[in-house]
Design a protein around this motif. Structure first.
Motif, PDB file in Angstrom:
ATOM      1  N   ARG A  27       0.929  -1.400   0.069  1.00  0.00           N
ATOM      2  CA  ARG A  27       0.039   0.144   0.086  1.00  0.00           C
ATOM      3  C   ARG A  27       0.934   1.465  -0.166  1.00  0.00           C
ATOM      4  O   ARG A  27       0.576   2.246  -0.502  1.00  0.00           O
ATOM      5  CB  ARG A  27      -0.926  -0.064   1.151  1.00  0.00           C
ATOM      6  CG  ARG A  27      -1.977  -0.923   1.016  1.00  0.00           C
ATOM      7  CD  ARG A  27      -2.943  -1.252   2.480  1.00  0.00           C
ATOM      8  NE  ARG A  27      -3.210  -0.001   2.906  1.00  0.00           N
ATOM      9  CZ  ARG A  27      -3.692   0.045   4.074  1.00  0.00           C
ATOM     10  NH1 ARG A  27      -3.421  -1.035   4.925  1.00  0.00           N
ATOM     11  NH2 ARG A  27      -4.238   0.995   4.783  1.00  0.00           N
ATOM     12  N   ALA A  28       2.086   1.073   0.781  1.00  0.00           N
ATOM     13  CA  ALA A  28       2.932   2.398   0.733  1.00  0.00           C
ATOM     14  C   ALA A  28       3.723   2.533  -0.572  1.00  0.00           C
ATOM     15  O   ALA A  28       3.497   3.827  -1.227  1.00  0.00           O
ATOM     16  CB  ALA A  28       4.088   2.040   1.922  1.00  0.00           C
ATOM     17  N   ASP A  29       3.884   1.439  -1.220  1.00  0.00           N
ATOM     18  CA  ASP A  29       4.393   1.659  -2.745  1.00  0.00           C
ATOM     19  C   ASP A  29       3.446   2.112  -3.454  1.00  0.00           C
ATOM     20  O   ASP A  29       3.684   2.964  -4.401  1.00  0.00           O
ATOM     21  CB  ASP A  29       4.798   0.169  -2.899  1.00  0.00           C
ATOM     22  CG  ASP A  29       6.162  -0.030  -3.881  1.00  0.00           C
ATOM     23  OD1 ASP A  29       6.627   1.177  -3.968  1.00  0.00           O
ATOM     24  OD2 ASP A  29       6.451  -1.009  -4.348  1.00  0.00           O
ATOM     25  N   LYS A  52       1.075   4.127  -2.974  1.00  0.00           N
ATOM     26  CA  LYS A  52       0.842   5.592  -2.525  1.00  0.00           C
ATOM     27  C   LYS A  52       2.017   6.284  -3.006  1.00  0.00           C
ATOM     28  O   LYS A  52       1.876   7.367  -3.670  1.00  0.00           O
ATOM     29  CB  LYS A  52       0.732   5.655  -0.903  1.00  0.00           C
ATOM     30  CG  LYS A  52       0.327   6.992  -0.774  1.00  0.00           C
ATOM     31  CD  LYS A  52       0.044   7.262   0.905  1.00  0.00           C
ATOM     32  CE  LYS A  52      -0.381   8.557   1.270  1.00  0.00           C
ATOM     33  NZ  LYS A  52      -0.762   8.794   2.756  1.00  0.00           N
ATOM     34  N   LEU A  53       3.160   5.828  -2.932  1.00  0.00           N
ATOM     35  CA  LEU A  53       4.291   6.423  -3.503  1.00  0.00           C
ATOM     36  C   LEU A  53       4.351   6.884  -4.927  1.00  0.00           C
ATOM     37  O   LEU A  53       4.617   7.566  -5.578  1.00  0.00           O
ATOM     38  CB  LEU A  53       5.625   6.012  -3.090  1.00  0.00           C
ATOM     39  CG  LEU A  53       5.948   6.013  -1.663  1.00  0.00           C
ATOM     40  CD1 LEU A  53       7.362   5.030  -1.488  1.00  0.00           C
ATOM     41  CD2 LEU A  53       6.448   7.513  -1.248  1.00  0.00           C
ATOM     42  N   LEU A  54       3.759   5.475  -5.744  1.00  0.00           N
ATOM     43  CA  LEU A  54       3.490   5.724  -7.174  1.00  0.00           C
ATOM     44  C   LEU A  54       2.504   6.618  -7.476  1.00  0.00           C
ATOM     45  O   LEU A  54       2.732   7.263  -8.598  1.00  0.00           O
ATOM     46  CB  LEU A  54       3.079   4.255  -7.365  1.00  0.00           C
ATOM     47  CG  LEU A  54       3.243   3.829  -9.020  1.00  0.00           C
ATOM     48  CD1 LEU A  54       4.399   3.913  -9.257  1.00  0.00           C
ATOM     49  CD2 LEU A  54       2.649   2.723  -9.255  1.00  0.00           C
ATOM     50  N   GLN A 109       2.097   9.371  -6.144  1.00  0.00           N
ATOM     51  CA  GLN A 109       2.529  10.872  -6.160  1.00  0.00           C
ATOM     52  C   GLN A 109       3.299  11.108  -7.331  1.00  0.00           C
ATOM     53  O   GLN A 109       3.823  12.206  -7.704  1.00  0.00           O
ATOM     54  CB  GLN A 109       3.247  10.629  -4.923  1.00  0.00           C
ATOM     55  CG  GLN A 109       2.462  10.655  -3.796  1.00  0.00           C
ATOM     56  CD  GLN A 109       3.214  10.565  -2.381  1.00  0.00           C
ATOM     57  OE1 GLN A 109       4.565  10.484  -2.681  1.00  0.00           O
ATOM     58  NE2 GLN A 109       2.693  10.776  -1.402  1.00  0.00           N
ATOM     59  N   LEU A 110       3.549   9.990  -8.320  1.00  0.00           N
ATOM     60  CA  LEU A 110       4.397  10.498  -9.307  1.00  0.00           C
ATOM     61  C   LEU A 110       3.779  10.012 -10.713  1.00  0.00           C
ATOM     62  O   LEU A 110       3.915   9.803 -11.791  1.00  0.00           O
ATOM     63  CB  LEU A 110       5.626   9.058  -9.376  1.00  0.00           C
ATOM     64  CG  LEU A 110       6.483   8.949  -8.283  1.00  0.00           C
ATOM     65  CD1 LEU A 110       7.409   7.550  -8.504  1.00  0.00           C
ATOM     66  CD2 LEU A 110       7.554  10.239  -8.407  1.00  0.00           C
TER      67      LEU A 110
END
Lengths: 232, 174
Positions: free
Chosen positions: A14-16, A18-20, A22-23
């Motif tokens: 899920r963190a991954d 979320k970071l994705l 943002q890109l």
């Protein structure tokens, strides 16, 4: 708060994501034009790369890995040693026994004791039977023993007779390496016959006498000679 | 396209060369953006991108399809790692001590307990966050992570261990 590996995996995914997310705006990234300095640096880099034979980079395990594994191996060896030491000792014990048995087998020690110890006069043996053609070639007699050898063209028979008198026992060491040992009985007495290289050695406790000798006769002939011996 | 030529020389297989070329065109802008965000320096960011593509060329077997989300994250991870290295080197040159453990990618406040673990991962210093995401989100082994991020296997294992400890501390503080 504690977490399991499964929870960590779920949270990481899920963190991954979320970071994705943002890109997401990729159009703005494409607008950048790399500088001339960058391009020249890359040219120099290309030349360097062409000169060198570049290989795929190897992954190193790291000194910590080797130390950790080394310590683990040492501990494992120590642990295994602790477990196996009793077995090793036991194995060593069996080995020791085996060696002793080997020594005893190869160099058997015969120790004789006689209850017939006496001060009576020594009487030498008289042969009742000897194979055809056997003649006495040696005869030596003392107060307590006799040593005699008979032989024909190819065969011989040697006998040594000794009386138990001032000794309470006798040790007789026989090299029994590569030998076969047979025991035959004459009356109630046992005779040890040790065969090596076609030659028989015999040992016999006969009444108050210790009789031993050697011969290249057959075992049947030797027994026949010994059976017919008289001491009178 | 000089950097592209260098990297292509490392890739023998034609299909992989095409794939690498596609990766380069697809992600160079994004990678520059990520590097620039950390370094705040155009030149250093370009250096980070070029070094990152060399790293990608050496790890083509670990790259999925060009347009996949996992590939996108991988490219970002690699360039961020290279940017961190450059940043650290630059700080050393200026005789300034810098703890790369404290380079945090995104400042995110901890949310509900349900999202606490995810938020804790996002709050981790980048050095730990990268290895934890590669390991637990994308399923790479320690050896693969070491190849991708240019660490030793022992360093990766150490970072994973420390990262988990940091997560516990962050969660205890909630």
């Amino acid at each position: 708060m504690r977490f399991t590996e499964k929870q960590l995996c779920q949270a990481a995914r899920r963190a991954d994501e979320k970071l994705l997310s943002q890109l997401s705006d990729e159009t703005s990234y494409q607008e950048y034009v790399f500088s001339e300095t960058f391009e020249q640096k890359m040219k120099w880099l290309i030349q360097q790369m062409r000169v060198k034979n570049i290989k795929q980079k190897k992954v190193f395990l790291g000194w910590q890995y080797y130390i950790r594994n080394g310590v683990a191996v040492i501990l494992l060896c120590f642990f295994l040693t602790c477990i196996t030491i009793p077995n090793v000792v036991q194995a060593g014990y069996y080995k020791l026994i085996e060696v002793i048995e080997t020594v005893l087998t190869e160099y058997t020690r015969y120790q004789y004791h006689s209850t017939e110890q006496t001060d009576e006069l020594f009487i030498p043996v008289t042969f009742g039977y000897l194979p055809e053609g056997m003649k006495e070639i040696t005869y030596r007699e003392t107060e307590t023993s006799v040593h005699t050898i008979y032989r024909n063209q190819y065969q011989y028979f040697r006998l040594e007779q000794r009386i138990f008198r001032h000794i309470d026992g006798m040790t007789y060491i026989i090299d029994t390496e590569d030998t076969t040992i047979e025991t035959v009985c004459i009356g109630t007495e046992k005779i040890q016959l040790i065969k090596k290289n076609g030659v028989y050695s015999y040992v016999w406790l006969h009444e108050k006498y210790h009789i031993k000798g050697q011969s290249n006769l057959s075992i049947e002939e030797i027994i026949k000679i010994l059976e017919t011996i008289t001491i009178e | 396209m000089n950097i592209l030529s260098v990297c292509l020389a490392l890739i023998e297989d034609k299909a992989e060369q095409d794939k690498f070329e596609a990766l380069y065109y697809q992600y160079r802008g994004l990678m520059y953006y990520c590097a620039q965000k950390l370094l705040h320096d155009e030149h250093l960011a370009e250096d980070a991108v070029s070094i990152a593509f060399l790293q990608v060329a050496q790890n083509m077997d670990k790259v999925d399809e060009v347009m996949s989300a996992s590939t996108k994250r991988l490219m970002v991870t690699i360039v961020e790692r290279k940017a961190m290295t450059l940043y650290q080197r630059q700080q050393r040159e200026y005789n300034r001590t810098v703890d790369m453990d404290e380079v945090i990618c995104e400042a995110t406040s901890l949310g509900t307990e349900e999202n606490a673990l995810m938020d804790a991962i996002l709050q981790l210093p980048l050095i730990y966050q990268q290895v934890i995401l590669l390991k637990y989100s994308r399923g790479y082994s320690s050896k693969e992570i070491a190849a991708i991020l240019d660490y030793t296997v022992a360093q990766v294992d150490q970072l994973l261990s420390r990262g988990r400890r940091r997560l516990k501390k962050l969660l205890e503080a909630v």
